[in-house]
Design a protein around this motif. Structure first.
Motif, PDB file in Angstrom:
ATOM      1  N   ASP A 148      -5.551  -1.500   2.666  1.00 43.22           N
ATOM      2  CA  ASP A 148      -7.186  -0.839   2.062  1.00 43.22           C
ATOM      3  C   ASP A 148      -8.276  -0.231   3.070  1.00 43.22           C
ATOM      4  OD1 ASP A 148      -5.992   0.621  -0.631  1.00 43.22           O
ATOM      5  OD2 ASP A 148      -6.326  -1.647  -1.034  1.00 43.22           O
ATOM      6  N   HIS A 206      -9.239   0.448  -9.365  1.00 47.87           N
ATOM      7  CA  HIS A 206      -8.394   1.133  -8.764  1.00 47.87           C
ATOM      8  C   HIS A 206      -8.023   2.031 -10.096  1.00 47.87           C
ATOM      9  CE1 HIS A 206      -3.645   3.090  -7.931  1.00 47.87           C
ATOM     10  NE2 HIS A 206      -3.669   2.035  -8.780  1.00 47.87           N
ATOM     11  N   THR A 238      -9.118   3.782   2.018  1.00 45.44           N
ATOM     12  CA  THR A 238      -8.770   3.633   0.431  1.00 45.44           C
ATOM     13  C   THR A 238      -9.416   2.987   0.412  1.00 45.44           C
ATOM     14  OG1 THR A 238      -6.669   2.698   0.429  1.00 45.44           O
ATOM     15  CG2 THR A 238      -6.475   4.991   1.054  1.00 45.44           C
ATOM     16  N   PHE A 239      -9.944   1.692   0.536  1.00 42.80           N
ATOM     17  CA  PHE A 239     -11.407   0.304   0.536  1.00 42.80           C
ATOM     18  C   PHE A 239     -12.184   1.261  -0.398  1.00 42.80           C
ATOM     19  CE2 PHE A 239     -14.649  -2.112   0.692  1.00 42.80           C
ATOM     20  CZ  PHE A 239     -13.573  -3.717   0.379  1.00 42.80           C
ATOM     21  N   LYS A 280      -7.696   5.183  -4.567  1.00 42.63           N
ATOM     22  CA  LYS A 280      -8.704   4.287  -4.196  1.00 42.63           C
ATOM     23  C   LYS A 280      -7.912   2.855  -4.322  1.00 42.63           C
ATOM     24  CE  LYS A 280     -11.782   7.228  -1.663  1.00 42.63           C
ATOM     25  NZ  LYS A 280     -11.843   6.948  -0.492  1.00 42.63           N
ATOM     26  N   ASN A 281      -8.023   1.823  -3.192  1.00 44.47           N
ATOM     27  CA  ASN A 281      -7.762   0.683  -3.888  1.00 44.47           C
ATOM     28  C   ASN A 281      -5.916   0.071  -4.083  1.00 44.47           C
ATOM     29  OD1 ASN A 281     -10.242   0.345  -3.076  1.00 44.47           O
ATOM     30  ND2 ASN A 281     -10.998  -0.593  -5.137  1.00 44.47           N
ATOM     31  N   LYS A 336       1.255   4.092  -2.832  1.00 43.56           N
ATOM     32  CA  LYS A 336       0.737   5.281  -3.015  1.00 43.56           C
ATOM     33  C   LYS A 336       1.681   5.797  -2.651  1.00 43.56           C
ATOM     34  CE  LYS A 336      -2.509   8.088  -0.238  1.00 43.56           C
ATOM     35  NZ  LYS A 336      -3.080   7.818   1.001  1.00 43.56           N
ATOM     36  N   TRP A 339       0.792  -0.971  -0.300  1.00 46.07           N
ATOM     37  CA  TRP A 339      -0.493   0.114   0.132  1.00 46.07           C
ATOM     38  C   TRP A 339       0.784   1.158   0.233  1.00 46.07           C
ATOM     39  CZ3 TRP A 339      -0.898   4.137   2.671  1.00 46.07           C
ATOM     40  CH2 TRP A 339      -2.282   5.135   3.031  1.00 46.07           C
ATOM     41  N   PRO A 376      -6.100  -6.652   0.494  1.00 46.11           N
ATOM     42  CA  PRO A 376      -6.561  -5.225   0.523  1.00 46.11           C
ATOM     43  C   PRO A 376      -7.217  -4.732   1.792  1.00 46.11           C
ATOM     44  CG  PRO A 376      -8.124  -6.821  -0.912  1.00 46.11           C
ATOM     45  CD  PRO A 376      -6.740  -7.304  -0.182  1.00 46.11           C
ATOM     46  N   ASN A 395      -4.294  -1.939  -3.345  1.00 44.29           N
ATOM     47  CA  ASN A 395      -3.912  -3.312  -2.342  1.00 44.29           C
ATOM     48  C   ASN A 395      -4.151  -4.718  -3.540  1.00 44.29           C
ATOM     49  OD1 ASN A 395      -4.171  -2.531   0.553  1.00 44.29           O
ATOM     50  ND2 ASN A 395      -2.071  -3.478  -0.446  1.00 44.29           N
ATOM     51  N   HIS A 418     -11.682  -5.120  -7.540  1.00 42.66           N
ATOM     52  CA  HIS A 418     -10.908  -4.167  -6.930  1.00 42.66           C
ATOM     53  C   HIS A 418      -9.689  -3.024  -7.331  1.00 42.66           C
ATOM     54  CE1 HIS A 418      -9.876  -2.873  -2.902  1.00 42.66           C
ATOM     55  NE2 HIS A 418      -8.157  -3.118  -3.276  1.00 42.66           N
TER      56      HIS A 418
END
Length: 199
Positions: free
Chosen positions: A159, A143, A164-165, A149-150, A25, A21, A156, A152, A139
């Motif tokens: 996330d 992204h 951020t999920f 978002k998402n 990010k 993650w 997840p 992973n 998922h």
């Protein structure tokens, strides 16, 4: 010794989710510490080639090798992410911790690369019809639509824990469909009806 190995392996799986993650990010979507390569290779090339529409799946054969990371990324990331476990192993005086960490993180990275490959280059593999793969594929597809978002791909957990999920898109958008992609959007809007002709 078995307890140390099991605890290390379970800790590494959780740790790898947060490491993935953080890397995704802060290094693959923005220039951090002056590092341009991860942003250029991921956000600049991968996300430009593979979007959330029909281009989510490989269209041009020459783009195939933009799906995985460069060959040297794996060994580098495994060594880098294993540093905390190397220090713990050195502190408690056992090789079981760093060796278990290297194997577990290596398997996590290999899983990342294989799942990610299957997502963008589907071939009706048995894995692709599994419930878990479909969930992870949806998922990851989200992204590619919502890059904040998402982060992973494999697990997840980070996330979910770090906010951020995204389970579904708040709006409908044209995206690939099929047995390997779960519902990720609300229903498509109804086409506007034609106005009645004036007599």
């Amino acid at each position: 010794m078995c307890i140390i190995i099991c605890i290390t392996a379970m800790t590494c799986i959780v740790y790898a989710s947060f490491f993935e993650w953080t890397l995704h990010k802060y290094f693959m979507h923005r220039k951090t510490w002056g590092l341009e390569y991860p942003v250029r290779a991921h956000a600049g090339v991968h996300h430009t080639t593979f979007k959330a529409d029909r281009t989510y799946h490989l269209l041009c054969e020459e783009d195939k090798w933009t799906i995985p990371m460069k060959w040297w990324n794996g060994p580098f990331l495994i060594l880098l992410s294993g540093i905390p476990f190397d220090l713990v192993g050195w502190r408690i005086g056992t090789w079981a911790v760093p060796v278990t960490a290297a194997i577990t993180i290596g398997l996590y990275y290999a899983t990342y690369e294989y799942i990610h490959w299957c997502m963008h280059l589907p071939k009706s593999r048995r894995l692709e019809f599994s419930w878990l793969f479909r969930k992870l594929n949806g998922h990851h597809l989200l992204h590619h639509r919502y890059m904040h978002k998402n982060f992973n791909v494999v697990l997840p957990l980070a996330d979910v824990c770090l906010g951020t999920f995204l389970a579904r898109s708040p709006i409908w958008f044209a995206h690939p469909t099929g047995p390997m992609i779960p519902p990720i959007c609300p229903p498509a809007p109804e086409p506007a009806s034609k106005a009645p002709a004036l007599s």
